[in-house]
Design a protein around this motif. Structure first.
Motif, PDB file in Angstrom:
ATOM      1  N   ALA A 133      -4.676  -1.802  -2.267  1.00 58.54           N
ATOM      2  CA  ALA A 133      -3.351  -2.493  -2.283  1.00 58.54           C
ATOM      3  C   ALA A 133      -2.991  -2.724  -3.780  1.00 58.54           C
ATOM      4  CB  ALA A 133      -3.664  -3.666  -1.313  1.00 58.54           C
ATOM      5  N   ASP A 182       1.020   5.018   0.313  1.00 64.20           N
ATOM      6  CA  ASP A 182       0.265   6.170   0.997  1.00 64.20           C
ATOM      7  C   ASP A 182       0.788   7.426   0.164  1.00 64.20           C
ATOM      8  OD1 ASP A 182      -0.989   4.785   3.066  1.00 64.20           O
ATOM      9  OD2 ASP A 182       0.651   4.905   4.210  1.00 64.20           O
ATOM     10  N   ARG A 191       0.891  -1.303  -0.054  1.00 66.11           N
ATOM     11  CA  ARG A 191       0.018   0.002   0.041  1.00 66.11           C
ATOM     12  C   ARG A 191       0.991   1.185   0.051  1.00 66.11           C
ATOM     13  NH1 ARG A 191      -4.061  -0.961   3.809  1.00 66.11           N
ATOM     14  NH2 ARG A 191      -5.374  -1.616   2.116  1.00 66.11           N
TER      15      ARG A 191
END
Length: 209
Positions: free
Chosen positions: A85, A72, A70
Motif C-alpha cells: 500500500a 496494481d 494500492r
C-alpha cells in the motif's frame, strides 16, 4: 488502483497546523465552484469525504485528506503477491475567483495558499482544475506561470466534461490545450458525475508519487 482507506487527516488555518507526517502531497486548486470537492470524492471513492456546496467559496481552510492506495501493476499474474500500500495526502486548497467575501479575506486566503505552495517539501505536484466550458482567466494563467517559476509540476484537470456532447468536448480540449500551452499528458479531462477520466488522472498523479 484501489483505495484502501480515505479520511480527513488535518484541517489547517495556518502553516503551524500543517501535518508533519512527510507523506507525498498533491495540491488541488481551482476557482470557486469548479467541482473540486466532487472530484476529490470521486478520486477517494467516497461520497462525503470532501463536503460539496452550491455556495462558491465554502472551502476557506486547507484540508488534507489521507488516502491509502494500492496500485496494481499492468502485467500481473494470479500468483503475484499484492503490491504494498502507498499513502498520499490530497490537499484541498481554498477556491478563488468570484466567491463573495471581503478583500481582506481574499488576501488572507492567498497568503495561506502561497505559503503552502512555496514552502512544502512534501508537495509533489499541483492539479489546477478548470471548468471545460470556460476559458482560463488571467488569474489562472498567472497561477500556472507562478507554479512553473517555482518548478512545481502541474496538471490542468478539466472538470464537468459531462456537460458537453462528445464532439464539443473534444473541440474544447483542443482549444484549452492551446490556451494553457501544456503537453497533452498534462491535460486531463474528467467528470466527477460520470467518472470520466478518473483512472487517467490517477495514472498521471501516480507518476509524481
Amino acid at each position: 488502483m484501489k483505495v484502501l482507506r480515505a479520511e480527513l487527516a488535518v484541517t489547517a488555518a495556518s502553516p503551524e497546523a500543517f501535518p508533519s507526517a512527510g507523506l507525498p502531497e498533491i495540491a488541488f486548486l481551482g476557482r470557486s465552484n469548479v467541482g473540486k470537492s466532487s472530484l476529490l470524492n470521486r478520486l477517494a471513492e467516497r461520497r462525503q469525504l470532501a463536503r460539496t456546496s452550491r455556495t462558491p467559496g465554502k472551502t476557506r481552510l486547507i484540508h488534507f485528506y489521507r488516502l491509502d492506495l494500492r496500485f496494481d501493476p499492468e502485467a500481473k499474474t494470479p500468483s503475484d503477491p499484492p503490491p504494498p500500500a502507498q499513502s498520499v495526502l490530497l490537499v484541498d486548497l481554498p477556491g478563488y475567483g468570484y466567491a463573495k467575501v471581503s478583500k481582506a479575506e481574499r488576501i488572507a486566503w492567498r497568503q495561506l495558499v502561497e505559503g503552502y505552495l512555496e514552502a512544502r517539501p512534501a508537495l509533489r505536484a499541483a492539479a489546477l482544475l478548470e471548468d471545460i466550458r470556460r476559458d482560463p482567466q488571467d488569474d489562472e494563467q498567472l497561477l500556472l506561470a507562478w507554479l512553473d517559476e517555482r518548478r512545481i509540476p502541474t496538471l490542468v484537470v478539466l472538470t464537468k466534461a459531462d456537460k458537453l456532447a462528445p464532439m464539443q468536448r473534444a473541440r474544447r480540449v483542443r482549444e484549452l490545450g492551446r490556451l494553457v500551452a501544456l503537453p497533452a499528458d498534462r491535460l486531463i479531462t474528467t467528470s466527477a458525475v460520470k467518472g470520466l477520466g478518473v483512472a487517467e488522472l490517477w495514472r498521471a498523479l501516480a507518476g509524481f508519487l
